[in-house]
Scaffold this active site. Structure first.
Site, PDB file in Angstrom:
ATOM      1  N   ALA A  10      41.396  39.928  40.860  1.00  0.00           N
ATOM      2  CA  ALA A  10      41.546  40.692  39.622  1.00  0.00           C
ATOM      3  C   ALA A  10      43.018  40.679  39.204  1.00  0.00           C
ATOM      4  CB  ALA A  10      41.064  42.135  39.836  1.00  0.00           C
ATOM      5  N   ASN A  12      46.728  41.754  38.789  1.00  0.00           N
ATOM      6  CA  ASN A  12      47.637  42.435  39.729  1.00  0.00           C
ATOM      7  C   ASN A  12      47.313  42.198  41.203  1.00  0.00           C
ATOM      8  OD1 ASN A  12      49.265  43.561  37.769  1.00  0.00           O
ATOM      9  ND2 ASN A  12      48.149  45.489  37.704  1.00  0.00           N
ATOM     10  N   SER A  13      46.605  41.132  41.525  1.00  0.00           N
ATOM     11  CA  SER A  13      46.294  40.880  42.939  1.00  0.00           C
ATOM     12  C   SER A  13      47.323  39.966  43.604  1.00  0.00           C
ATOM     13  CB  SER A  13      44.880  40.299  43.079  1.00  0.00           C
ATOM     14  OG  SER A  13      44.773  39.065  42.406  1.00  0.00           O
ATOM     15  N   ASP A  85      48.265  27.553  38.466  1.00  0.00           N
ATOM     16  CA  ASP A  85      48.158  28.976  38.138  1.00  0.00           C
ATOM     17  C   ASP A  85      47.321  29.132  36.868  1.00  0.00           C
ATOM     18  OD1 ASP A  85      48.664  31.667  38.626  1.00  0.00           O
ATOM     19  OD2 ASP A  85      50.535  31.691  37.501  1.00  0.00           O
ATOM     20  N   GLU A  86      46.751  30.299  36.681  1.00  0.00           N
ATOM     21  CA  GLU A  86      45.898  30.600  35.512  1.00  0.00           C
ATOM     22  C   GLU A  86      44.747  29.597  35.404  1.00  0.00           C
ATOM     23  OE1 GLU A  86      46.289  33.411  34.141  1.00  0.00           O
ATOM     24  OE2 GLU A  86      48.355  33.909  34.642  1.00  0.00           O
ATOM     25  N   CYS A 143      41.935  49.404  42.647  1.00  0.00           N
ATOM     26  CA  CYS A 143      41.581  49.901  41.325  1.00  0.00           C
ATOM     27  C   CYS A 143      42.740  50.701  40.737  1.00  0.00           C
ATOM     28  CB  CYS A 143      40.334  50.779  41.427  1.00  0.00           C
ATOM     29  SG  CYS A 143      39.824  51.549  39.864  1.00  0.00           S
ATOM     30  N   CYS A 146      41.613  54.484  41.302  1.00  0.00           N
ATOM     31  CA  CYS A 146      41.262  55.047  42.611  1.00  0.00           C
ATOM     32  C   CYS A 146      41.755  54.104  43.707  1.00  0.00           C
ATOM     33  CB  CYS A 146      39.748  55.294  42.714  1.00  0.00           C
ATOM     34  SG  CYS A 146      38.740  53.797  42.836  1.00  0.00           S
ATOM     35  N   HIS A 183      34.712  52.498  37.982  1.00  0.00           N
ATOM     36  CA  HIS A 183      35.621  52.836  36.891  1.00  0.00           C
ATOM     37  C   HIS A 183      35.547  51.847  35.730  1.00  0.00           C
ATOM     38  CE1 HIS A 183      37.564  55.624  39.855  1.00  0.00           C
ATOM     39  NE2 HIS A 183      37.249  56.379  38.816  1.00  0.00           N
TER      40      HIS A 183
END
Length: 192
Positions: A10, A12-13, A85-86, A143, A146, A183
Site C-alpha cells: 500500500a 507508504n510501505s 519503481d511504480e 493503517c 489504526c 477503515h
C-alpha cells in the site's frame, strides 16, 4: 538464476526507499543496475525515484512507447539487475518485456508498486506482474487510522474518501492514505 520479482504494498510501505537501497547495495559491489520508473509519476519530476524520506535518484522514465527489453539489451556494460519503481503503471507489454529480460538475458528484475488502486481494482501492470512474477512479496505498512496492516489505498479529497473517478491520479499523503479493510469501508472523520 535470474527471476522476476514483484514487491507490492500500500502507499507508504517503503517501496521507493527499498528500490534505492537495493540499487545502492549492487553498486557498492561495482555491479551495474538499471533503474526505470513510470513517466506518469511526476510528484518529484519525471524520471526520478524519490522516497518520502528525502532520498532520490534519476531513473529512465517508461512511456507507452518504451521498449524496456531493448533498452537493457543495448546497454554497453553488463547489467547485474533491473529495478522498476511504480510498476503498477506499466502496460501488459512492459511486464512481458521484464519477463523477457529474465528469460533471454538472464538478468534479475525487481519491480515495485501498488497492487490495487483506490477502488480496490488491480492496475494493469500489477495484474500482469501477479501472473508472470516468479516471486511475489508484500511490503507491509500500518493503517493511517489504526494499528492494523494496511491493505488498501484510500483516495482523499477535501478530507473525505473518494471511491469513484479516474484510476490514475498522482499524489502522495495529501491524496492517499494506506488503510485497513475496516477503515476503507468505515473511515473516521478526517479533520483538516
Amino acid at each position: 538464476m535470474a527471476q522476476l520479482f514483484f514487491r507490492y504494498g500500500a502507499m507508504n510501505s517503503g517501496k521507493s526507499i527499498e528500490i534505492l537501497k537495493v540499487a545502492h547495495n549492487y553498486e557498492e559491489q561495482n555491479k551495474q543496475v538499471v533503474l526505470f520508473t513510470s513517466e506518469l509519476d511526476d510528484r518529484e519530476e519525471v524520471g526520478v525515484i524519490a522516497s518520502r524520506m528525502g532520498i532520490k535518484r534519476k531513473a529512465t522514465p517508461v512511456s507507452d512507447d518504451t521498449d524496456i527489453f531493448q533498452s537493457v539489451k543495448e546497454m554497453d556494460k553488463p547489467v547485474a539487475c533491473v529495478l522498476v519503481d511504480e510498476a503498477q503503471f506499466l502496460k501488459k507489454k512492459h511486464v512481458k518485456q521484464l519477463a523477457q529480460i529474465v528469460d533471454e538475458l538472464a538478468i534479475p528484475v525487481m519491480a515495485f508498486g501498488l497492487k490495487n488502486d483506490f477502488r480496490n481494482e488491480l492496475f494493469e501492470g500489477s495484474e500482469q506482474l501477479l501472473i508472470l512474477a516468479d516471486k511475489i512479496e508484500e511490503m507491509k505498512t500500518i493503517c493511517w487510522f489504526c494499528h492494523k496492516k494496511a491493505i488498501m489505498n484510500m483516495r482523499m479529497h477535501d478530507g473525505k474518501p473518494v471511491y469513484t473517478g479516474e484510476q490514475i491520479v498522482i499524489g502522495g499523503n495529501e491524496a492517499y492514505y494506506p488503510v485497513c479493510r475496516k477503515h476503507y469501508h468505515f473511515p473516521p472523520v478526517v479533520k483538516e
